[in-house]
Write an enzyme that holds these catalytic residues in place. Sequence first.
Site, PDB file in Angstrom:
ATOM      1  N   ASP A 107       0.810  -1.217   0.000  1.00  0.00           N
ATOM      2  CA  ASP A 107       0.000   0.000   0.000  1.00  0.00           C
ATOM      3  C   ASP A 107       0.844   1.268   0.000  1.00  0.00           C
ATOM      4  O   ASP A 107       0.323   2.363   0.236  1.00  0.00           O
ATOM      5  CB  ASP A 107      -0.962  -0.006   1.191  1.00  0.00           C
ATOM      6  CG  ASP A 107      -2.159  -0.920   0.930  1.00  0.00           C
ATOM      7  OD1 ASP A 107      -2.545  -1.073  -0.247  1.00  0.00           O
ATOM      8  OD2 ASP A 107      -2.701  -1.476   1.897  1.00  0.00           O
ATOM      9  N   ASP A 174      -6.988  -4.118  -4.957  1.00  0.00           N
ATOM     10  CA  ASP A 174      -6.668  -2.794  -4.420  1.00  0.00           C
ATOM     11  C   ASP A 174      -5.313  -2.277  -4.915  1.00  0.00           C
ATOM     12  O   ASP A 174      -5.101  -1.085  -5.042  1.00  0.00           O
ATOM     13  CB  ASP A 174      -6.630  -2.823  -2.885  1.00  0.00           C
ATOM     14  CG  ASP A 174      -7.606  -3.805  -2.251  1.00  0.00           C
ATOM     15  OD1 ASP A 174      -7.989  -4.785  -2.914  1.00  0.00           O
ATOM     16  OD2 ASP A 174      -7.956  -3.599  -1.091  1.00  0.00           O
TER      17      ASP A 174
HETATM   18  N1  GLY Z   1      -7.375  -1.689   0.683  1.00  0.00           N
HETATM   19  C1  GLY Z   1      -8.313  -2.179   1.587  1.00  0.00           C
HETATM   20  C2  GLY Z   1      -9.731  -1.776   1.347  1.00  0.00           C
HETATM   21  O1  GLY Z   1     -10.143  -1.360   0.297  1.00  0.00           O
HETATM   22  O2  GLY Z   1     -10.453  -1.916   2.300  1.00  0.00           O
END
Ligand code: GLY
Length: 394
Positions: A107, A174
């Site tokens: 992330d 994601d």
């Molecule tokens: N990246 C985690 C979510 O979208 O909750």
Amino acid sequence: MQTSQLTSYFANSPKPVGGAVYQAALDRSIDRLRELLPIAGLRNPKIGHPDNRWSFCDGPDWVMGFMPGQLWLAHQLTSDPAFLAAARARRPQFRAVLDDRKARDHDLGFIFSLSSVAEWLSTGDDVARNMGLEAARWLIGRFREEGQYIQAWSPVGPQDRQQARFANGRMIADTIQNLALLHWAHRETGITDFREVAELHEATTLRHLVRPDGTTFHTFLFDPASGEPLRGETHQGFADHSCWARGQAWLIHGFANCHRVTGNPVSLDAALRLAAKAEELMGNSKVPVWDYSLPADGSHPVDSSAAAVTAAGVLMLADHVPEFEARRWRDFGCRLLDGLLDTCDLTGTPGAQGLLAHGAGHVPAGRCDAMLPYGDYYFMEALMRAQGHRDFFW
Ligand code: GLY
């Protein structure tokens, strides 16, 4: 210090589609952020309490960039130095992520595009630029040649077999949002590794996470050693076979942004197919339910963050298709924004600290019907896109 790297928001803007209603919502959002400054101090919202106050991140967290992202947007819109100061004062927290082995995960793009890269683009500060580049270098280190994907959650050793099976060899939808950091790093440095990893991960996403009917898996599992593709699964969705609404949203926005930066028609086609599917699956609803595959009977929590991310994505898409198609995506983006304004808007609610109610953070883990900082960030981005702004930090 150099001058701003951003082109004027207005010089480059198409005709706004939203008009006074969206401008008023944007103005209220900025007022809300200004009110939050003394309350939050240097803290970054994590998730809302039922009374619409924030709980805040306690150390590194994938959501920590969304507050600075909103502050940099507010600074661009107002030139108010209070927003710049509040965003920049958070820099040590982001330095700490880079210095913490366990915090350097998939992330880093979410975290650094909206903080260090936003700061560099807004102010030309070299320290911020170097932090963004360092984050991009760590991120490409997670690329797995076997399988051609960026490893999602951090891998673990064989002593915890259950966790190792969950994490090792897994990619997630994601992560497409994190590719913007790599494309930016490629533009900044000319180092082709950044772009290659972004393009290879995107191609693997398209191959394994996107189903032929335009719905998507949340995650995909590979044999961690050989890279052999195994199967699609979910983590935050309703079921392995289902279509988690925020995952679909991350992919719509992510493919659209990949096309914006590379011009690749395959990315554009993917974004359009997924957007069309989301539009179909929403039916007449104002805000998407948290998973598009839930049984039609019964009432299910909605996800305002999925609506906000989808709105920002389809409004971006509208800038990259011929005018006769653009209208469809602007209309869909505005429909999503109107649904949010009708049913989730907290910007006029006294005492609320965020912008949107009814976000579904992780329903299977019991987290739903709450304010979410990413819902708020993408709500602002979508409102700005509807008003004709085109330059963001992705
Ligand atoms: N990246 C985690 C979510 O979208 O909750």
